[in-house]
Design a protein around this motif. Structure first.
Motif, PDB file in Angstrom:
ATOM      1  N   LYS A  44       0.833  -1.221   0.000  1.00 13.92           N
ATOM      2  CA  LYS A  44       0.000   0.000   0.000  1.00 13.92           C
ATOM      3  C   LYS A  44       0.857   1.256   0.000  1.00 13.92           C
ATOM      4  O   LYS A  44       0.354   2.370   0.116  1.00 13.92           O
ATOM      5  CB  LYS A  44      -0.877   0.040   1.266  1.00 13.92           C
TER       6      LYS A  44
ATOM      7  N   GLY B   9       2.117   4.464  -3.419  1.00 15.36           N
ATOM      8  CA  GLY B   9       1.237   5.515  -3.933  1.00 15.36           C
ATOM      9  C   GLY B   9       0.533   6.094  -2.727  1.00 15.36           C
ATOM     10  O   GLY B   9       0.586   5.517  -1.647  1.00 15.36           O
TER      11      GLY B   9
ATOM     12  N   SER C 136       6.238   7.162 -12.790  1.00 13.29           N
ATOM     13  CA  SER C 136       5.964   7.492 -11.395  1.00 13.29           C
ATOM     14  C   SER C 136       7.261   7.364 -10.585  1.00 13.29           C
ATOM     15  O   SER C 136       8.011   6.401 -10.752  1.00 13.29           O
ATOM     16  CB  SER C 136       4.897   6.525 -10.888  1.00 13.29           C
TER      17      SER C 136
ATOM     18  N   GLU D 284       3.015  -3.280  -6.419  1.00 14.17           N
ATOM     19  CA  GLU D 284       3.477  -1.896  -6.464  1.00 14.17           C
ATOM     20  C   GLU D 284       2.661  -1.087  -7.462  1.00 14.17           C
ATOM     21  O   GLU D 284       2.328  -1.586  -8.545  1.00 14.17           O
ATOM     22  CB  GLU D 284       4.946  -1.865  -6.882  1.00 14.17           C
ATOM     23  N   ALA D 285       2.392   0.163  -7.097  1.00 16.24           N
ATOM     24  CA  ALA D 285       1.563   1.015  -7.953  1.00 16.24           C
ATOM     25  C   ALA D 285       2.236   1.184  -9.309  1.00 16.24           C
ATOM     26  O   ALA D 285       3.441   1.421  -9.395  1.00 16.24           O
ATOM     27  CB  ALA D 285       1.390   2.372  -7.279  1.00 16.24           C
TER      28      ALA D 285
END
Ligand code: FAD
Length: 531
Positions: free
Chosen positions: A53, A56, A77, A365-366
């Motif tokens: 979590k 991001g 990102s 992972e984002a």
């Protein structure tokens, strides 16, 4: 009224928490730590699997790179921690400290006194290993380190697959031999994340001589003549000043530190003038030399729901939450990135030049590609350990609230692309060994079953991303481009040091948290010795 301290530490991340804690051990000095993010109170920060979590959302700066010319013009990102503990509160908890030759190279690069023989004792002083000991490990340090208790079955299969491919099994990546495959040790203590906010800062919080200010963005460093005398910071719309009688220690990370230096008038004079910032010291190296590990993931869908993805289902999640709450075990005690390897892309290289991270799940992972919704998968990430591409951090605006321009310039060196593609090929080969192959339904996102080097190059350009290890943007050394001297003092001014990942002379061949902690430990000794 201006608050006065002996030392002000700017940025409460991996390095900042170490410094604030070590310096405040002396009750006669007053220390202030200022952090832009919140306190680290959320439970997800402390549960190892909370990493899923962390890439991001509210504990990050929400940065993006400028379009990456050599990676299909993608804006990537660029996750960096914005919370007490910084990167160490949101990272994957993988504990590796680099290869001894990395520090010997630092010395050759002008960081006199930073060879491995000089820094090893600081690694040991920081480390609180619960199982490994001896010449290569510390057991009493504040940074808790422990083994994974129950690796996922796909993780075990990964480690066996590597052995089937000819990699030796390695129990300890931080021992005399880095090479091989095995389970990572984790910065986890008693099944909870051990960030530097937990390991170092928490025990110091009761000290009367330590002030910790959170949700406070430092806008600039204030100078009296050539001496750094204080900082201006904002809490919401309120702007305040804190004064430093002795020194200001900048630990705002590899992106935040050069940004703050530029905002304060220290950096390439021409760039400062473009933004109307008065030049305090022309230092061309500030914001130059950005280095990072460009990670490329491959993802496979697996036959049965046996990876950690099974805990995406509500009833499994509830069960694992309960198991963790009662016994401290189960899937929530996993950092997800359970295993890995250090290997060579060619027999001609003398130390490992590529690292792998195996994730017992997909989509943790984002922004990383994943398997179709409702299916289970596994992920393998590889990166070249000592990339040759160099990037920059530049101001977008003289307003501290505006994000800087981050340009890691990924793959700009042709060798980086060639070796990233080799990493993809090796990852594909690892997934094709019997122990993992038996679990795999399909390796996703490849057109061909045996991808060519050209296909792997195209894949690397399209899917690569930061592995969250930016460094070297205010590099330590001597001569052109150096920003700090080997005592971490900023050239040309007084009372100012930079003591975080941005001061690394060049990127390490491993994850970067342990070495950042080492830098902060060492700086505390310099300061206490009056060096
Ligand atoms: C998602 C992620 C996963 C990672 N995984 C691993 C891993 O598994 N193992 C490993 O070894 N390393 C890992 N790393 C890298 C490692 O955590 C970093 O190298 C390390 O945290 C860098 O420490 P630092 O002190 O230089 O910067 P940071 O820890 O980033 O600290 C900088 C701090 O300064 C604050 N700050 C910045 N600007 C200002 C300002 N103007 N005013 C006030 N405060 C400010 C920031 O909010 C931040 O808290 C990971 C990093 C990330 C982000």
């Amino acid at each position: 009224m201006t608050a006065r301290f002996d030392y002000i530490v700017v940025g409460g991340g991996s390095a900042g928490c170490v410094l604030a804690s070590r310096l405040s051990e002396d009750p006669t000095v007053k220390v202030c730590l200022i952090e832009a993010g919140k306190r680290d109170v959320h439970p997800f920060i402390h549960i190892p699997a909370g990493f899923a979590k962390m890439t991001g959302g509210p504990w990050t700066w929400g940065l993006q790179t400028v379009p990456q010319k050599h990676a299909n013009n993608r804006k990537i990102s660029y996750v960096q921690g914005r919370v007490l503990g910084g990167g160490s509160s949101i990272n994957a908890e993988v504990f590796t400290r680099g290869h001894p030759s990395d520090f010997d190279r630092w010395e050759r690069e002008g960081a006199t006194g930073w060879a491995f023989k000089d820094v090893q004792k600081y690694f040991l002083r920081s480390e609180g290993n619960t199982i490994l000991s001896g010449a290569w490990h510390g057991t009493l340090g504040p940074l808790g380190v422990s083994d994974m208790t129950a690796p996922n079955v796909t993780t075990q299969a990964f480690v066996q697959s590597c052995q089937e491919m000819g990699l030796p099994y390695n129990r300890d990546f931080n021992g005399p031999t880095q090479e091989g495959a095995g389970l990572y040790q984790l910065t986890v203590r008693n099944q909870r994340r051990c960030s530097t906010a937990v390991g170092y800062l928490r025990p110091a919080l009761a000290r009367k001589n330590l002030t910790v200010v959170t949700n406070a963005l430092v806008l600039r460093i204030l100078f009296e003549g050539r001496r750094a005398a204080g900082v201006q910071y904002a809490v919401g719309s309120k702007v305040m000043i804190a004064a430093a009688e002795r020194e200001i220690l900048v630990t705002s990370g590899a992106i935040g530190t050069p940004k703050l230096m530029l905002l304060s008038g220290i950096g390439p004079a021409e760039h400062l003038r473009q933004h109307g910032i008065p030049v305090v010291q022309d230092l061309p190296g500030v914001g130059e030399n950005l280095q990072d590990h460009y990670g490329v993931d491959i993802v496979a869908e697996i036959e049965k729901n046996i990876s950690l993805d099974k805990y995406n289902k509500l009833h499994n999640m509830a069960w694992s939450g309960l198991q963790y709450a009662v016994f401290g075990t189960g899937a929530a005690a996993s950092n997800i990135v359970e295993a890995g390897a250090f290997w060579r892309t060619s027999p001609a290289v003398d130390v490992p030049d590529i690292q792998f991270h195996f994730l017992a799940g997909a989509g943790a992972e984002a922004g990383v590609m994943t398997v179709p919704k409702g299916r289970a998968g596994i992920t393998l990430n590889s990166y070249l350990l000592r990339p040759k591409s160099r990037g920059t951090v530049r101001l977008t605006s003289a307003d501290a609230r505006v994000d800087p321009q981050v340009d890691p310039n990924f793959l700009s060196h042709p060798e980086d692309l060639r070796l990233a593609a080799k990493g993809v090929m090796l990852s594909y080969e690892m997934f094709s060994q019997p122990s993992l192959q038996k679990h795999i339904r399909e390796i996703c996102f490849f057109k061909n079953k045996a991808p060519s080097l050209d296909e792997c190059e195209a894949y690397a350009r399209q899917y690569g991303r930061t592995s969250y290890h930016p460094a070297c943007t205010c590099r330590m050394g001597t001569g052109e481009g150096a920003v700090v001297d080997p005592f971490l003092k900023v050239y040309g001014v007084e009372g100012l040091r930079i003591c975080d990942s941005s001061a690394m002379p060049s990127l390490l061949g491993s994850n970067t948290n342990a070495a950042t902690v080492m830098i902060a430990e060492r700086t505390a000794d310099f300061i206490r010795a009056g060096a």
